[in-house]
Structures are given as C-alpha cells and as structure tokens.
Design a protein around this motif. Sequence first.
Motif, PDB file in Angstrom:
ATOM      1  N   ASP A 132       0.717   1.517  11.090  1.00 16.97           N
ATOM      2  CA  ASP A 132       1.122   2.448  10.034  1.00 16.97           C
ATOM      3  C   ASP A 132       0.496   2.055   8.690  1.00 16.97           C
ATOM      4  N   HIS A 133       0.602   0.777   8.325  1.00 16.11           N
ATOM      5  CA  HIS A 133       0.262   0.393   6.941  1.00 16.11           C
ATOM      6  C   HIS A 133      -1.164  -0.133   6.739  1.00 16.11           C
ATOM      7  N   LEU A 134      -1.669  -0.909   7.699  1.00 12.95           N
ATOM      8  CA  LEU A 134      -2.939  -1.601   7.420  1.00 12.95           C
ATOM      9  C   LEU A 134      -4.126  -0.647   7.207  1.00 12.95           C
ATOM     10  N   PRO A 135      -4.296   0.394   8.053  1.00 13.69           N
ATOM     11  CA  PRO A 135      -5.452   1.273   7.798  1.00 13.69           C
ATOM     12  C   PRO A 135      -5.385   1.949   6.427  1.00 13.69           C
ATOM     13  N   LYS A 136      -4.161   2.286   5.972  1.00 19.01           N
ATOM     14  CA  LYS A 136      -4.038   2.920   4.647  1.00 19.01           C
ATOM     15  C   LYS A 136      -4.400   1.932   3.545  1.00 19.01           C
ATOM     16  N   ILE A 137      -4.051   0.681   3.754  1.00 22.12           N
ATOM     17  CA  ILE A 137      -4.435  -0.352   2.773  1.00 22.12           C
ATOM     18  C   ILE A 137      -5.961  -0.471   2.750  1.00 22.12           C
ATOM     19  N   ALA A 138      -6.549  -0.517   3.951  1.00 19.73           N
ATOM     20  CA  ALA A 138      -8.003  -0.707   4.046  1.00 19.73           C
ATOM     21  C   ALA A 138      -8.755   0.425   3.360  1.00 19.73           C
ATOM     22  N   ARG A 139      -8.230   1.643   3.466  1.00 14.13           N
ATOM     23  CA  ARG A 139      -8.906   2.801   2.867  1.00 14.13           C
ATOM     24  C   ARG A 139      -8.503   3.028   1.416  1.00 14.13           C
ATOM     25  N   GLY A 140      -7.598   2.203   0.905  1.00 13.65           N
ATOM     26  CA  GLY A 140      -7.180   2.346  -0.499  1.00 13.65           C
ATOM     27  C   GLY A 140      -6.317   3.569  -0.722  1.00 13.65           C
ATOM     28  N   GLU A 141      -5.551   3.972   0.299  1.00 10.25           N
ATOM     29  CA  GLU A 141      -4.759   5.201   0.154  1.00 10.25           C
ATOM     30  C   GLU A 141      -3.366   4.954  -0.399  1.00 10.25           C
ATOM     31  N   ILE A 142      -2.872   3.736  -0.219  1.00 10.12           N
ATOM     32  CA  ILE A 142      -1.528   3.412  -0.694  1.00 10.12           C
ATOM     33  C   ILE A 142      -1.611   2.169  -1.574  1.00 10.12           C
ATOM     34  N   ARG A 143      -1.011   2.262  -2.745  1.00 11.42           N
ATOM     35  CA  ARG A 143      -1.001   1.125  -3.671  1.00 11.42           C
ATOM     36  C   ARG A 143       0.361   0.422  -3.584  1.00 11.42           C
ATOM     37  N   TRP A 144       0.324  -0.890  -3.447  1.00 13.54           N
ATOM     38  CA  TRP A 144       1.554  -1.673  -3.250  1.00 13.54           C
ATOM     39  C   TRP A 144       1.906  -2.481  -4.488  1.00 13.54           C
ATOM     40  N   CYS A 145       3.204  -2.750  -4.654  1.00 15.32           N
ATOM     41  CA  CYS A 145       3.628  -3.738  -5.659  1.00 15.32           C
ATOM     42  C   CYS A 145       4.529  -4.766  -4.982  1.00 15.32           C
ATOM     43  N   GLN A 146       4.768  -5.840  -5.725  1.00 15.35           N
ATOM     44  CA  GLN A 146       5.457  -7.006  -5.156  1.00 15.35           C
ATOM     45  C   GLN A 146       6.825  -7.195  -5.798  1.00 15.35           C
TER      46      GLN A 146
END
Length: 408
Positions: A132-146
């Motif tokens: 669910d999450h890793l491909p979106k991270i790889a493509r820069g589609e979802i920005r995360w915060c900590q």
Amino acid sequence: MALATPTAPASTADGPDELAAFRADTRAWLQAHCPPEMRQPMTSEDDVCWGGRHVKFSSPAQQQWLQAMAGRGWTVPTWPVAYGGAGLSSLQAKVLLQEMRALNCRSPLSSFGIWMLGPALLKFGNEAQKLDHLPKIARGEIRWCQGYSEPNAGSDLASLATRAEDHGDHFTVNGQKIWTSYADQADWIFCLVRTDTSHKHNGISFVLFDMASAGVSTRPILLISGKSPFCETFFDNVRVDKCNLVGTLNAGWDVAKYLLAHEREMIGSIGDRAAAKPIGQQAAAAIGKDTSGRLADPLLRAQIAEFEADEAAFRLTMERAGDLARAKQAHPAMSSMLKYYGAELNKRRWELMMAIYGSDALEWDSERSKHGDTARTWLRTKANSIEGGTSEVQLNIVSKRILELPGA
Ligand SMILES: Cc1cc2nc3c(=O)[nH]c(=O)nc-3n(C[C@H](O)[C@H](O)[C@H](O)COP(=O)(O)OP(=O)(O)OC[C@H]3O[C@@H](n4cnc5c(N)ncnc54)[C@H](O)[C@@H]3O)c2cc1C
C-alpha cells in the motif's frame, strides 16, 4: 545514504565487469534523462521536491526528473521492484550515486517516507502495508510527517503520553505532538502512541494515519529564521484502523529506534546531500584571489582548508560505514556518531559561509542577499544538533555503546 536499508542480496551483478557495464549504462541514461536545469546546484528550498498529494513542482524539469527517476525505481534504488524500487544491490546503488554526483544531478525527491518510514516498513511492516505505502513513497505521491516528540517527551521520548485506546477494530488517538516538521503539508503521519500505561518502553505502538482524518489539527511554530517548517499537532478522538498498526502492539519502540537510526544517518549526511558548489569556489567568487591565485583572505583560507579536509575525511568515514553495513559489521550505534559529526560539520560550513559573505549576508530583505538566504540557512543549521536527537544525547550513546565508558 541509508546504511542499513535492507537491500537486494549481493549477486553476480556485483562482479567487476557487470558493475562496469552498469556504470556505463547508468551514465548514458542519466545523460539522456536528467534535464540540464536539474544539474545545477540547488539554491533555495524551492529547488527541493517533496512530492505529496498537493505537490507544486517549481519547474517542468523538476517534474520530468522525478517521473523519470521514479519510473526507473531510482528514487529508492535498493528497494524491491514490487515496492517501487529497482532492486539494485547496494554496490549498484553506490555506482548510481557516484554517477549522479559526477553529472551534478539533483536528488529527484526529498522524503521522510524514503529516509525514515520506508526502511522501517521494509523491516516491520506486513505485506499489505508494504504494497500500500511503499510504491506511493517511491513515486513521491504521499508526503509523510513524523509524530514522535511531545511537549514532555523529547530526548526522553519513551515518556510520550499520546493515548491510543483500543476499540476492537480500531484505535482512538488523543494527545499532542510538537516540532512535527511539515505537519501542515503532510498527507500522512507515522506516529508513536501509548497503548499501555503500565510499561514505559513496552507500552508504545507505532501507527500510521491520514492527516486529513477527522480530529487532526496543526498549528505552525514560527522560527528565528522567519520560516515555519514545523507545527504543534493535535489529535482529538482520531480513528485509526487496526490495519495501520506497524509491527506488534506495544512493541512500537523497536520500530521507533530502527527508524531513528535511519533519521540520524540522513541528518548526518545533510551537508553532503546539499550538493552545493565547493565552499572554496564560493569564497573565491565572493572575495577574490591574491596575485598567486589563492583566496585573498589568508585567515579564511586556512579555515576553509581545515573544513574541507575534515569534510573529505567525514565523507570517507561515511563510505566506510556504508561498506561495514553491507558486510553486516556496522556497530548499531554508528548512526549516532555520524549524526553528531555530520551536524557539527554542517554548522561549521554555514559559519564559514557567513564569514565569506560578511555583513551583506545579514540583510534580511534585499536582492543582494537573496532575501537573507545564507543567514536563514545558517540559522537553520543551529537545529541540526537538536533534530533527530540532540548532540549531547548522541555523545552519551557513543560514550556508552561504542567507547563503552562507564555511565554517570
Ligand atoms: C528542526 C527540527 C525538526 C524536528 N522535527 C521533528 C519531527 O518532524 N517530528 C518529531 O517528532 N520531532 C521533531 N523534532 C524534535 C526533536 O526530535 C527534539 O527537539 C529532540 O529530540 C530534543 O528534544 P527536546 O526539544 O524536547 O529537548 P530536551 O529533551 O528537553 O533537551 C533539552 C536539553 O537537555 C539536554 N539533555 C536532555 N537529556 C539529556 C541527557 N540524558 N544527557 C545530556 N543532555 C541531555 C539536551 O541535549 C538539550 O540540550 C525536531 C526538532 C528540530 C529542531
């Protein structure tokens, strides 16, 4: 650089002939696909691409570069292909980095997802979470915060009090985080929550949720630099489905520590990533040279020479740390050493930049100072020795775990 990211196993692809062929292909591909604008040193925060649902590219070239690199899996080259990576071995990834440096290619994507969450999901996430999450991270589609720090839990992070109450198929999260970088621009948060109040470290869980969920709000914190890159973040009865628990309930501290090691490596290499012009060249352009072609200011010349020698030594140390990690011989506390020294080095770099540009750099609002760009970055570097764990805490870790000195 991610020292301990799980990578594809060493293979025949790592033989000298294969690596040489990979290098040649990589160079040709980069030459063909990296737009000329993306081979210039970054000069402002606008040049950094963070991706996300609401991404605003600063130029068509920035978008084209991200798409080209993501399409090849090279935003996360060592991640498996199924998760958006290219499945490169760590030696191939090193070659890619070297070739990008040789052509002055900018990093196509800056991302807490790549630097922090991704490695933790690869190790602790279940298959559904990874897909669910890793491909979106790889493509820069979802920005995360900590969502780690709280008003009463910084260095002593395990004192955190944000509660997640169990309601069968979901949790309800209540509490407050602080210093949450880019919380107001992030799409999702990776967050530490207390799921058991009877144990300090063993009562923490690691959860993921959408920042657009009902009950999440943020309030920016204004900094001395005049910018506001981080926020207070509030949770008021936020529903988090159980499928978003990473790892085991109450064992989130293990995920948190693993992620922190990656965060510290990332901060340690901050000066390296900046890919700015060498400081000596910048000084020569601003101050001029003497009749023998040396930097005209002899005091500054000596300081820059000392800095560049230390910087070169640190770069070699990082390479050595990478090699040790590949050989599975790295000390687990090495990230604290790299974080400490990298942060101090970056602070020194910007002290020197201020010395080079002198009082002109202090002009807050003028064309000449590019609106105080140097001074603002100099002030920002003060935070390098706080974010991701303070320098004092890193030194404590190095003294105890690497030098094995007796505790106080
Ligand atoms: C630019 C920046 C970005 C950040 N981004 C995020 C983010 O996105 N998400 C997030 O969760 N947090 C973030 N943080 C918070 C950061 O992780 C904390 O600031 C950091 O862990 C220190 O905690 P604290 O500020 O509460 O300081 P404290 O823990 O209160 O420390 C205060 C002082 O006491 C010293 N001290 C504390 N304990 C010890 C000890 N045992 N031995 C010696 N000295 C000690 C510290 O070194 C420090 O000088 C960010 C911070 C900064 C500056």
